[in-house]
Scaffold this motif. Structure first.
Motif, PDB file in Angstrom:
ATOM      1  N   ALA A  10       0.834  -1.200   0.000  1.00 50.79           N
ATOM      2  CA  ALA A  10       0.000   0.000   0.000  1.00 50.79           C
ATOM      3  C   ALA A  10       0.872   1.256   0.000  1.00 50.79           C
ATOM      4  O   ALA A  10       0.565   2.233  -0.685  1.00 50.79           O
ATOM      5  CB  ALA A  10      -0.946  -0.006   1.197  1.00 50.79           C
ATOM      6  N   ALA A  11       1.964   1.230   0.754  1.00 49.44           N
ATOM      7  CA  ALA A  11       2.875   2.381   0.786  1.00 49.44           C
ATOM      8  C   ALA A  11       3.566   2.562  -0.563  1.00 49.44           C
ATOM      9  O   ALA A  11       3.712   3.688  -1.046  1.00 49.44           O
ATOM     10  CB  ALA A  11       3.909   2.204   1.894  1.00 49.44           C
ATOM     11  N   LYS A  12       3.965   1.455  -1.176  1.00 44.81           N
ATOM     12  CA  LYS A  12       4.664   1.519  -2.462  1.00 44.81           C
ATOM     13  C   LYS A  12       3.766   2.036  -3.587  1.00 44.81           C
ATOM     14  O   LYS A  12       4.236   2.676  -4.522  1.00 44.81           O
ATOM     15  CB  LYS A  12       5.169   0.134  -2.861  1.00 44.81           C
ATOM     16  N   THR A  13       2.469   1.736  -3.495  1.00 43.95           N
ATOM     17  CA  THR A  13       1.549   2.057  -4.591  1.00 43.95           C
ATOM     18  C   THR A  13       0.634   3.238  -4.280  1.00 43.95           C
ATOM     19  O   THR A  13      -0.320   3.485  -5.010  1.00 43.95           O
ATOM     20  CB  THR A  13       0.713   0.818  -4.963  1.00 43.95           C
ATOM     21  N   ASN A  14       0.932   3.962  -3.187  1.00 42.85           N
ATOM     22  CA  ASN A  14       0.238   5.210  -2.856  1.00 42.85           C
ATOM     23  C   ASN A  14      -1.245   5.011  -2.563  1.00 42.85           C
ATOM     24  O   ASN A  14      -2.078   5.828  -2.957  1.00 42.85           O
ATOM     25  CB  ASN A  14       0.430   6.241  -3.972  1.00 42.85           C
ATOM     26  N   LYS A  15      -1.584   3.945  -1.862  1.00 40.28           N
ATOM     27  CA  LYS A  15      -2.978   3.659  -1.511  1.00 40.28           C
ATOM     28  C   LYS A  15      -3.238   4.090  -0.067  1.00 40.28           C
ATOM     29  O   LYS A  15      -3.199   3.288   0.855  1.00 40.28           O
ATOM     30  CB  LYS A  15      -3.281   2.189  -1.734  1.00 40.28           C
ATOM     31  N   VAL A  16      -3.502   5.384   0.104  1.00 37.53           N
ATOM     32  CA  VAL A  16      -3.625   5.981   1.434  1.00 37.53           C
ATOM     33  C   VAL A  16      -4.782   5.366   2.225  1.00 37.53           C
ATOM     34  O   VAL A  16      -4.608   4.996   3.396  1.00 37.53           O
ATOM     35  CB  VAL A  16      -3.789   7.520   1.332  1.00 37.53           C
ATOM     36  N   HIS A  59      10.072   4.581   4.228  1.00 32.97           N
ATOM     37  CA  HIS A  59      11.146   4.687   3.237  1.00 32.97           C
ATOM     38  C   HIS A  59      10.566   4.649   1.828  1.00 32.97           C
ATOM     39  O   HIS A  59      10.939   5.451   0.961  1.00 32.97           O
ATOM     40  CB  HIS A  59      12.146   3.538   3.380  1.00 32.97           C
ATOM     41  N   TRP A  60       9.676   3.692   1.587  1.00 36.39           N
ATOM     42  CA  TRP A  60       9.084   3.554   0.259  1.00 36.39           C
ATOM     43  C   TRP A  60       8.254   4.778  -0.113  1.00 36.39           C
ATOM     44  O   TRP A  60       8.335   5.280  -1.239  1.00 36.39           O
ATOM     45  CB  TRP A  60       8.241   2.280   0.180  1.00 36.39           C
ATOM     46  N   ALA A  61       7.440   5.252   0.829  1.00 33.56           N
ATOM     47  CA  ALA A  61       6.598   6.418   0.545  1.00 33.56           C
ATOM     48  C   ALA A  61       7.455   7.633   0.214  1.00 33.56           C
ATOM     49  O   ALA A  61       7.200   8.342  -0.762  1.00 33.56           O
ATOM     50  CB  ALA A  61       5.688   6.707   1.735  1.00 33.56           C
ATOM     51  N   ALA A  62       8.476   7.869   1.013  1.00 32.73           N
ATOM     52  CA  ALA A  62       9.354   9.025   0.775  1.00 32.73           C
ATOM     53  C   ALA A  62      10.113   8.869  -0.533  1.00 32.73           C
ATOM     54  O   ALA A  62      10.230   9.820  -1.313  1.00 32.73           O
ATOM     55  CB  ALA A  62      10.324   9.183   1.938  1.00 32.73           C
ATOM     56  N   GLY A  63      10.628   7.678  -0.793  1.00 36.06           N
ATOM     57  CA  GLY A  63      11.408   7.438  -2.001  1.00 36.06           C
ATOM     58  C   GLY A  63      10.605   7.571  -3.277  1.00 36.06           C
ATOM     59  O   GLY A  63      11.129   7.936  -4.323  1.00 36.06           O
ATOM     60  N   LYS A  64       9.307   7.306  -3.190  1.00 36.53           N
ATOM     61  CA  LYS A  64       8.454   7.391  -4.373  1.00 36.53           C
ATOM     62  C   LYS A  64       7.659   8.698  -4.428  1.00 36.53           C
ATOM     63  O   LYS A  64       6.873   8.907  -5.341  1.00 36.53           O
ATOM     64  CB  LYS A  64       7.509   6.191  -4.418  1.00 36.53           C
ATOM     65  N   GLY A  65       7.855   9.562  -3.443  1.00 37.35           N
ATOM     66  CA  GLY A  65       7.158  10.841  -3.453  1.00 37.35           C
ATOM     67  C   GLY A  65       5.695  10.763  -3.067  1.00 37.35           C
ATOM     68  O   GLY A  65       4.916  11.646  -3.418  1.00 37.35           O
ATOM     69  N   HIS A  66       5.317   9.737  -2.330  1.00 35.53           N
ATOM     70  CA  HIS A  66       3.925   9.568  -1.910  1.00 35.53           C
ATOM     71  C   HIS A  66       3.690  10.334  -0.604  1.00 35.53           C
ATOM     72  O   HIS A  66       3.717   9.780   0.489  1.00 35.53           O
ATOM     73  CB  HIS A  66       3.587   8.093  -1.726  1.00 35.53           C
ATOM     74  N   ALA A  68      16.585   3.377  10.189  1.00 33.90           N
ATOM     75  CA  ALA A  68      17.465   3.268   9.018  1.00 33.90           C
ATOM     76  C   ALA A  68      17.220   1.950   8.296  1.00 33.90           C
ATOM     77  O   ALA A  68      16.943   0.926   8.917  1.00 33.90           O
ATOM     78  CB  ALA A  68      18.922   3.360   9.445  1.00 33.90           C
ATOM     79  N   ALA A  69      17.330   1.992   6.985  1.00 32.18           N
ATOM     80  CA  ALA A  69      17.273   0.771   6.178  1.00 32.18           C
ATOM     81  C   ALA A  69      18.680   0.191   6.099  1.00 32.18           C
ATOM     82  O   ALA A  69      19.646   0.804   6.557  1.00 32.18           O
ATOM     83  CB  ALA A  69      16.752   1.083   4.779  1.00 32.18           C
ATOM     84  N   PHE A  70      18.777  -0.969   5.521  1.00 34.61           N
ATOM     85  CA  PHE A  70      20.087  -1.517   5.243  1.00 34.61           C
ATOM     86  C   PHE A  70      20.768  -0.589   4.231  1.00 34.61           C
ATOM     87  O   PHE A  70      20.085   0.185   3.566  1.00 34.61           O
ATOM     88  CB  PHE A  70      19.974  -2.932   4.691  1.00 34.61           C
ATOM     89  N   PRO A  71      22.072  -0.656   4.051  1.00 35.55           N
ATOM     90  CA  PRO A  71      22.765   0.263   3.135  1.00 35.55           C
ATOM     91  C   PRO A  71      22.224   0.266   1.716  1.00 35.55           C
ATOM     92  O   PRO A  71      22.257   1.273   1.043  1.00 35.55           O
ATOM     93  CB  PRO A  71      24.212  -0.211   3.170  1.00 35.55           C
ATOM     94  N   PHE A  72      21.696  -0.844   1.247  1.00 38.07           N
ATOM     95  CA  PHE A  72      21.120  -0.911  -0.086  1.00 38.07           C
ATOM     96  C   PHE A  72      19.697  -0.393  -0.031  1.00 38.07           C
ATOM     97  O   PHE A  72      18.884  -0.893   0.721  1.00 38.07           O
ATOM     98  CB  PHE A  72      21.117  -2.361  -0.598  1.00 38.07           C
ATOM     99  N   PHE A  73      19.375   0.650  -0.793  1.00 40.30           N
ATOM    100  CA  PHE A  73      18.036   1.222  -0.785  1.00 40.30           C
ATOM    101  C   PHE A  73      17.622   1.537  -2.210  1.00 40.30           C
ATOM    102  O   PHE A  73      18.279   2.293  -2.901  1.00 40.30           O
ATOM    103  CB  PHE A  73      18.011   2.484   0.084  1.00 40.30           C
ATOM    104  N   PHE A  74      16.542   0.952  -2.645  1.00 41.14           N
ATOM    105  CA  PHE A  74      16.008   1.087  -4.002  1.00 41.14           C
ATOM    106  C   PHE A  74      17.073   0.694  -4.957  1.00 41.14           C
ATOM    107  O   PHE A  74      17.145   0.530  -5.986  1.00 41.14           O
ATOM    108  CB  PHE A  74      15.486   2.501  -4.304  1.00 41.14           C
TER     109      PHE A  74
END
Length: 75
Positions: free
Chosen positions: A9-15, A45-52, A69-75
């Protein structure tokens, strides 16, 4: 799983969907900060990274900790 549904839901902007899912997390006693993907990324992280913005605001209003914090690998 419920955790995967929250991430999706966070990744696909389904508030609206996310709001319902966060209620389910609370009802089941699952802490929001425990929801992460395989890389350690959280719904915030996903919401911020995708601009949601709406998703990010909802998560923060519901008490999601912004300093995880996420692991060092992000997106």
């Amino acid at each position: 799983s419920l955790e995967k549904a929250v991430l999706d839901a966070a990744k696909t902007n389904k508030v609206e969907v996310l709001g319902d899912l966060l209620s389910q997390l609370a009802d089941q006693g699952i802490p929001m900060h425990a929801v992460r993907d395989q890389f350690g990324s959280t719904p915030l992280h996903w919401a911020a990274g995708k601009g949601h913005v709406g998703v990010a605001v909802l998560l923060l209003e519901q008490g999601f900790p912004p300093s995880i914090a996420a692991f060092p690998f992000f997106f």
